[in-house]
Design a protein around this motif. Structure first.
Motif, PDB file in Angstrom:
ATOM      1  N   ARG A  77       0.836  -1.210   0.000  1.00  0.00           N
ATOM      2  CA  ARG A  77       0.000   0.000   0.000  1.00  0.00           C
ATOM      3  C   ARG A  77       0.870   1.260   0.000  1.00  0.00           C
ATOM      4  O   ARG A  77       0.628   2.203  -0.760  1.00  0.00           O
ATOM      5  CB  ARG A  77      -0.919  -0.005   1.225  1.00  0.00           C
ATOM      6  CG  ARG A  77      -1.763   1.253   1.408  1.00  0.00           C
ATOM      7  CD  ARG A  77      -2.754   1.438   0.275  1.00  0.00           C
ATOM      8  NE  ARG A  77      -3.586   2.615   0.493  1.00  0.00           N
ATOM      9  CZ  ARG A  77      -4.500   3.048  -0.371  1.00  0.00           C
ATOM     10  NH1 ARG A  77      -4.678   2.410  -1.507  1.00  0.00           N
ATOM     11  NH2 ARG A  77      -5.219   4.114  -0.104  1.00  0.00           N
ATOM     12  N   LEU A  78       1.902   1.270   0.841  1.00  0.00           N
ATOM     13  CA  LEU A  78       2.800   2.419   0.889  1.00  0.00           C
ATOM     14  C   LEU A  78       3.503   2.619  -0.448  1.00  0.00           C
ATOM     15  O   LEU A  78       3.673   3.742  -0.925  1.00  0.00           O
ATOM     16  CB  LEU A  78       3.832   2.233   2.005  1.00  0.00           C
ATOM     17  CG  LEU A  78       3.296   2.319   3.442  1.00  0.00           C
ATOM     18  CD1 LEU A  78       4.391   1.936   4.432  1.00  0.00           C
ATOM     19  CD2 LEU A  78       2.762   3.713   3.751  1.00  0.00           C
ATOM     20  N   ALA A  79       3.909   1.514  -1.080  1.00  0.00           N
ATOM     21  CA  ALA A  79       4.567   1.607  -2.376  1.00  0.00           C
ATOM     22  C   ALA A  79       3.629   2.193  -3.430  1.00  0.00           C
ATOM     23  O   ALA A  79       4.042   3.014  -4.259  1.00  0.00           O
ATOM     24  CB  ALA A  79       5.061   0.231  -2.809  1.00  0.00           C
ATOM     25  N   HIS A  80       2.367   1.764  -3.392  1.00  0.00           N
ATOM     26  CA  HIS A  80       1.389   2.297  -4.348  1.00  0.00           C
ATOM     27  C   HIS A  80       1.203   3.798  -4.156  1.00  0.00           C
ATOM     28  O   HIS A  80       1.177   4.559  -5.129  1.00  0.00           O
ATOM     29  CB  HIS A  80       0.051   1.584  -4.179  1.00  0.00           C
ATOM     30  CG  HIS A  80      -1.057   2.200  -4.976  1.00  0.00           C
ATOM     31  ND1 HIS A  80      -1.116   2.150  -6.348  1.00  0.00           N
ATOM     32  CD2 HIS A  80      -2.150   2.911  -4.575  1.00  0.00           C
ATOM     33  CE1 HIS A  80      -2.189   2.798  -6.772  1.00  0.00           C
ATOM     34  NE2 HIS A  80      -2.833   3.258  -5.719  1.00  0.00           N
ATOM     35  N   LEU A  81       1.089   4.215  -2.910  1.00  0.00           N
ATOM     36  CA  LEU A  81       0.896   5.640  -2.636  1.00  0.00           C
ATOM     37  C   LEU A  81       2.134   6.453  -2.992  1.00  0.00           C
ATOM     38  O   LEU A  81       2.031   7.594  -3.446  1.00  0.00           O
ATOM     39  CB  LEU A  81       0.548   5.845  -1.158  1.00  0.00           C
ATOM     40  CG  LEU A  81      -0.796   5.256  -0.684  1.00  0.00           C
ATOM     41  CD1 LEU A  81      -0.957   5.449   0.816  1.00  0.00           C
ATOM     42  CD2 LEU A  81      -1.962   5.879  -1.438  1.00  0.00           C
ATOM     43  N   ALA A  82       3.318   5.858  -2.784  1.00  0.00           N
ATOM     44  CA  ALA A  82       4.562   6.570  -3.068  1.00  0.00           C
ATOM     45  C   ALA A  82       4.788   6.734  -4.570  1.00  0.00           C
ATOM     46  O   ALA A  82       5.287   7.763  -5.030  1.00  0.00           O
ATOM     47  CB  ALA A  82       5.742   5.819  -2.439  1.00  0.00           C
ATOM     48  N   GLY A  83       4.410   5.714  -5.349  1.00  0.00           N
ATOM     49  CA  GLY A  83       4.593   5.771  -6.800  1.00  0.00           C
ATOM     50  C   GLY A  83       5.979   5.296  -7.207  1.00  0.00           C
ATOM     51  O   GLY A  83       6.976   5.911  -6.840  1.00  0.00           O
ATOM     52  N   ARG A  84       6.028   4.201  -7.928  1.00  0.00           N
ATOM     53  CA  ARG A  84       7.317   3.646  -8.349  1.00  0.00           C
ATOM     54  C   ARG A  84       7.931   4.474  -9.477  1.00  0.00           C
ATOM     55  O   ARG A  84       7.237   5.224 -10.177  1.00  0.00           O
ATOM     56  CB  ARG A  84       7.179   2.198  -8.795  1.00  0.00           C
ATOM     57  CG  ARG A  84       6.331   1.970 -10.020  1.00  0.00           C
ATOM     58  CD  ARG A  84       6.674   0.639 -10.687  1.00  0.00           C
ATOM     59  NE  ARG A  84       8.003   0.674 -11.247  1.00  0.00           N
ATOM     60  CZ  ARG A  84       8.836  -0.360 -11.325  1.00  0.00           C
ATOM     61  NH1 ARG A  84       8.465  -1.537 -10.861  1.00  0.00           N
ATOM     62  NH2 ARG A  84      10.029  -0.247 -11.876  1.00  0.00           N
ATOM     63  N   ILE A  85       9.234   4.326  -9.676  1.00  0.00           N
ATOM     64  CA  ILE A  85       9.903   5.029 -10.763  1.00  0.00           C
ATOM     65  C   ILE A  85       9.515   4.392 -12.096  1.00  0.00           C
ATOM     66  O   ILE A  85       9.146   3.222 -12.151  1.00  0.00           O
ATOM     67  CB  ILE A  85      11.435   4.997 -10.591  1.00  0.00           C
ATOM     68  CG1 ILE A  85      11.964   3.557 -10.685  1.00  0.00           C
ATOM     69  CG2 ILE A  85      11.851   5.658  -9.293  1.00  0.00           C
ATOM     70  CD1 ILE A  85      13.481   3.475 -10.761  1.00  0.00           C
ATOM     71  N   PRO A  86       9.615   5.165 -13.180  1.00  0.00           N
ATOM     72  CA  PRO A  86       9.308   4.594 -14.497  1.00  0.00           C
ATOM     73  C   PRO A  86      10.334   3.528 -14.873  1.00  0.00           C
ATOM     74  O   PRO A  86      11.503   3.601 -14.489  1.00  0.00           O
ATOM     75  CB  PRO A  86       9.405   5.804 -15.436  1.00  0.00           C
ATOM     76  CG  PRO A  86       9.324   7.002 -14.560  1.00  0.00           C
ATOM     77  CD  PRO A  86       9.895   6.608 -13.243  1.00  0.00           C
ATOM     78  N   VAL A  87       9.893   2.541 -15.625  1.00  0.00           N
ATOM     79  CA  VAL A  87      10.802   1.522 -16.143  1.00  0.00           C
ATOM     80  C   VAL A  87      11.520   2.097 -17.363  1.00  0.00           C
ATOM     81  O   VAL A  87      10.886   2.647 -18.263  1.00  0.00           O
ATOM     82  CB  VAL A  87      10.024   0.248 -16.545  1.00  0.00           C
ATOM     83  CG1 VAL A  87      10.957  -0.783 -17.170  1.00  0.00           C
ATOM     84  CG2 VAL A  87       9.327  -0.344 -15.329  1.00  0.00           C
ATOM     85  N   GLN A  88      12.859   1.991 -17.387  1.00  0.00           N
ATOM     86  CA  GLN A  88      13.656   2.499 -18.498  1.00  0.00           C
ATOM     87  C   GLN A  88      14.487   1.371 -19.103  1.00  0.00           C
ATOM     88  O   GLN A  88      14.759   0.376 -18.441  1.00  0.00           O
ATOM     89  CB  GLN A  88      14.597   3.613 -18.019  1.00  0.00           C
ATOM     90  CG  GLN A  88      13.879   4.806 -17.397  1.00  0.00           C
ATOM     91  CD  GLN A  88      14.847   5.909 -17.046  1.00  0.00           C
ATOM     92  OE1 GLN A  88      14.940   6.910 -17.749  1.00  0.00           O
ATOM     93  NE2 GLN A  88      15.588   5.728 -15.957  1.00  0.00           N
ATOM     94  N   HIS A  89      14.893   1.552 -20.330  1.00  0.00           N
ATOM     95  CA  HIS A  89      15.682   0.535 -21.016  1.00  0.00           C
ATOM     96  C   HIS A  89      17.173   0.837 -20.977  1.00  0.00           C
ATOM     97  O   HIS A  89      17.980   0.085 -21.523  1.00  0.00           O
ATOM     98  CB  HIS A  89      15.207   0.387 -22.464  1.00  0.00           C
ATOM     99  CG  HIS A  89      13.796  -0.081 -22.572  1.00  0.00           C
ATOM    100  ND1 HIS A  89      13.400  -1.352 -22.195  1.00  0.00           N
ATOM    101  CD2 HIS A  89      12.673   0.558 -22.974  1.00  0.00           C
ATOM    102  CE1 HIS A  89      12.111  -1.480 -22.381  1.00  0.00           C
ATOM    103  NE2 HIS A  89      11.635  -0.342 -22.846  1.00  0.00           N
ATOM    104  N   ILE A  90      17.538   1.954 -20.356  1.00  0.00           N
ATOM    105  CA  ILE A  90      18.951   2.291 -20.197  1.00  0.00           C
ATOM    106  C   ILE A  90      19.222   2.564 -18.732  1.00  0.00           C
ATOM    107  O   ILE A  90      18.304   2.782 -17.937  1.00  0.00           O
ATOM    108  CB  ILE A  90      19.338   3.524 -21.041  1.00  0.00           C
ATOM    109  CG1 ILE A  90      18.475   4.748 -20.633  1.00  0.00           C
ATOM    110  CG2 ILE A  90      19.176   3.230 -22.528  1.00  0.00           C
ATOM    111  CD1 ILE A  90      18.924   6.029 -21.296  1.00  0.00           C
ATOM    112  N   ALA A  91      20.497   2.558 -18.369  1.00  0.00           N
ATOM    113  CA  ALA A  91      20.868   2.823 -16.982  1.00  0.00           C
ATOM    114  C   ALA A  91      20.783   4.307 -16.675  1.00  0.00           C
ATOM    115  O   ALA A  91      20.873   5.161 -17.560  1.00  0.00           O
ATOM    116  CB  ALA A  91      22.286   2.321 -16.731  1.00  0.00           C
TER     117      ALA A  91
END
Length: 283
Positions: free
Chosen positions: A257-271
């Motif tokens: 729940r905390l992770a959902h509220l915090a919002g994950r970073i976008p997935v990228q194809h480069i470092a």
């Protein structure tokens, strides 16, 4: 003192006394925990009691027919929990038709009232004619839900992850929708992710993922998707240590729940370097 030192005082957040706690609201009733648990399949009543406490859950589902018939593992179940602290969610497990489910829901409401929860109109609606895969009947579920809502129940229907059915159930007045992640007790995890995402996106009532979750990582992921709550029974009750697993599932639900509220970073194809690339010491 090195210039990069940060004292603990500067990193301590000041609590905001006006901040509203993140609560689950079902039919106007508020709950702090977003984990619901069951009462079946435990090795003993004592293990169930300790597991429920360790999980921190506030809603426990009870199979009305099994309690009434004192089925194995359900003897004395109604008296085993403190119903002043735990909200009972009577369920219509074992019902194959809408008519059966409606009758059992009425019995469940009376059972809750006899145990001191006079204002408890909750029912977990299960209409399951399929004995092999235990898949819910969408037509019977919708019929029973419509009637029970008319009778003043807060209906929490167990359904396949069908976005159109979820919307119809919401329209007839259900308090939540409860799509399955995968078949009951299978431990397959969340196999219906795409449809569950659609249900979460379009629902104006809480979405509770019910059935199939087998591990805390799967519980956390369900909450990260945006589900409002989880209902987990077999994964806790059949674990080698149900008490430890109950605690783990409670923590995972909170973390997700905390992770959902915090919002994950976008997935990228480069470092992407963690440290800034400006102001570097020249060599």
């Amino acid at each position: 003192m090195p210039s990069f030192f940060i004292s603990p005082k500067t990193t301590t957040a000041t609590p905001n006394p006006t901040e509203t706690p993140d609560q689950l609201v079902i039919a106007g009733r508020r709950f702090t925990s977003r984990l619901m648990t069951g009462t079946g399949k435990y090795p003993s009543i004592a293990a169930m009691q300790a597991s429920v406490e360790a999980s921190g859950c506030e809603i426990v589902t009870v199979a009305v027919r099994r309690v009434q018939t004192k089925a194995p593992g359900h003897e004395g179940l109604a008296e085993a929990l403190d119903w002043q602290k735990i909200w009972m969610l009577p369920n219509t497990a074992g019902c194959k038709t809408a008519e059966e489910a409606i009758r059992v829901a009425r019995l469940g409401r009376e059972m809750a009232r006899l145990l001191g929860q006079e204002d408890n109109n909750f029912v977990k609606l299960e209409v399951i004619p399929d004995a092999r895969y235990l898949l819910p009947d969408p037509i019977g579920t919708l019929e029973a839900a419509a009637q029970l809502v008319k009778e003043g129940f807060a209906v929490l229907p167990y359904i396949n992850a069908d976005p159109l059915l979820a919307k119809r159930l919401e329209e007839v007045g259900c308090a939540t929708v409860m799509p399955l992640g995968s078949p009951i007790g299978s431990g397959q995890g969340i196999q219906n992710e795409a449809n569950i995402k659609i249900i979460i996106e379009q629902s104006k009532v809480p979405v509770v993922i019910d059935a199939g979750i087998g591990s805390p990582s799967e519980a956390a992921y369900g909450m990260e998707l945006g589900a409002d709550a989880l209902l987990i029974n077999s994964a806790i009750a059949l674990a080698k240590d149900p008490v430890q697993m109950g605690r783990a599932m409670g923590l995972a639900t909170t973390a997700g729940r905390l992770a959902h509220l915090a919002g994950r970073i976008p997935v990228q194809h480069i470092a992407s370097a963690s440290s800034p690339q400006t102001g570097l010491v020249s060599t």
